[in-house]
Design an enzyme around this catalytic site. Structure first.
Site, PDB file in Angstrom:
ATOM      1  N   GLU A  38     101.490  40.746   9.678  1.00  0.00           N
ATOM      2  CA  GLU A  38     101.456  39.663   8.699  1.00  0.00           C
ATOM      3  C   GLU A  38     100.556  40.065   7.533  1.00  0.00           C
ATOM      4  O   GLU A  38      99.598  40.827   7.687  1.00  0.00           O
ATOM      5  CB  GLU A  38     100.950  38.360   9.331  1.00  0.00           C
ATOM      6  CG  GLU A  38     101.959  37.720  10.262  1.00  0.00           C
ATOM      7  CD  GLU A  38     101.721  36.224  10.512  1.00  0.00           C
ATOM      8  OE1 GLU A  38     100.809  35.647   9.894  1.00  0.00           O
ATOM      9  OE2 GLU A  38     102.472  35.662  11.315  1.00  0.00           O
ATOM     10  N   HIS A 100     101.383  33.745   2.897  1.00  0.00           N
ATOM     11  CA  HIS A 100     101.353  34.742   3.971  1.00  0.00           C
ATOM     12  C   HIS A 100     102.758  34.938   4.504  1.00  0.00           C
ATOM     13  O   HIS A 100     103.649  34.131   4.238  1.00  0.00           O
ATOM     14  CB  HIS A 100     100.362  34.372   5.079  1.00  0.00           C
ATOM     15  CG  HIS A 100     100.738  33.163   5.888  1.00  0.00           C
ATOM     16  ND1 HIS A 100     100.558  31.889   5.433  1.00  0.00           N
ATOM     17  CD2 HIS A 100     101.277  33.052   7.130  1.00  0.00           C
ATOM     18  CE1 HIS A 100     100.959  31.029   6.367  1.00  0.00           C
ATOM     19  NE2 HIS A 100     101.419  31.703   7.411  1.00  0.00           N
ATOM     20  N   HIS A 102     105.656  35.681   7.589  1.00  0.00           N
ATOM     21  CA  HIS A 102     105.996  35.423   8.995  1.00  0.00           C
ATOM     22  C   HIS A 102     107.117  36.385   9.386  1.00  0.00           C
ATOM     23  O   HIS A 102     107.988  36.657   8.563  1.00  0.00           O
ATOM     24  CB  HIS A 102     106.551  34.005   9.185  1.00  0.00           C
ATOM     25  CG  HIS A 102     105.513  32.960   9.418  1.00  0.00           C
ATOM     26  ND1 HIS A 102     105.837  31.690   9.815  1.00  0.00           N
ATOM     27  CD2 HIS A 102     104.163  32.988   9.316  1.00  0.00           C
ATOM     28  CE1 HIS A 102     104.726  30.969   9.949  1.00  0.00           C
ATOM     29  NE2 HIS A 102     103.700  31.732   9.631  1.00  0.00           N
ATOM     30  N   ASP A 113      99.014  26.676  10.350  1.00  0.00           N
ATOM     31  CA  ASP A 113      99.244  26.719   8.896  1.00  0.00           C
ATOM     32  C   ASP A 113      99.035  25.334   8.279  1.00  0.00           C
ATOM     33  O   ASP A 113      98.350  25.193   7.262  1.00  0.00           O
ATOM     34  CB  ASP A 113     100.672  27.176   8.588  1.00  0.00           C
ATOM     35  CG  ASP A 113     100.906  28.629   8.961  1.00  0.00           C
ATOM     36  OD1 ASP A 113      99.934  29.407   8.955  1.00  0.00           O
ATOM     37  OD2 ASP A 113     102.064  28.976   9.263  1.00  0.00           O
TER      38      ASP A 113
HETATM   39 ZN   LIG Z   1     101.832  31.097   9.318  1.00  0.00          ZN
END
Ligand SMILES: [Zn+2]
Length: 158
Positions: A38, A100, A102, A113
């Site tokens: 990630e 970010h 995934h 999140d």
């Molecule tokens: Zn996330």
């Protein structure tokens, strides 16, 4: 992967435009392979009335902790870039939120999140919402979380 740059909520009363260089940053961190980690950073740009224009997505730094299913920012460096851009632009380019990746085709936020976006919105000194963007393999998830009230989900303008 070419992501969509124009997003809308509330029947178009709220628009978000991601400049091409932001989409390029997202594309370069898509978790394509099974061992890709990630990635993430902060989102910087302009507030234009009820609309947002995103001009920069900061890249992960070597101090961030990157895992397959988790990304933890070392906030200081991303915040330092945000502050530098703000100063250079006479306060017009500001921190707008977080992004970010995934390892999902069409990403959706985890409970972590959602809690993090809300916690960040609560902490913002200017009282503005926090934009949360998740970069999946085939598309983005875009949501603006206010300090109070319900988050606003944006849909791509096709
Ligand atoms: Zn996330």
């Amino acid at each position: 992967m070419q992501f969509i740059g124009e997003w809308a909520a509330n029947e178009g009363r709220n628009l978000i435009y991601f400049q091409p260089q932001v989409l390029e940053t997202f594309s370069s961190y898509v978790q394509v392979k099974s061992n890709d980690l990630e990635a993430g950073g902060v989102l910087l740009g302009y507030v234009r009335g009820s609309h947002l224009e995103i001009v920069e997505a900061t890249a992960p730094t070597k101090f961030d902790k990157r895992f397959r299913y988790l990304f933890e920012r070392m906030r200081d460096l991303h915040d330092a870039i945000a502050h530098k851009r703000w100063a250079q632009s006479d306060g017009t380019i500001r921190y707008l939120g977080e992004w970010h990746t995934h390892p999902e085709n069409n990403p959706s936020p985890s409970g972590i999140d959602l809690r993090e976006w809300h916690a960040l919105a609560t902490k913002r000194k200017d009282g503005r919402p926090v934009l949360g963007v998740i970069v999946g393999r085939h598309g983005l998830y875009v949501e603006n979380t206010p300090r109070l009230g319900e988050p606003v989900r944006y849909e791509p303008i096709l």
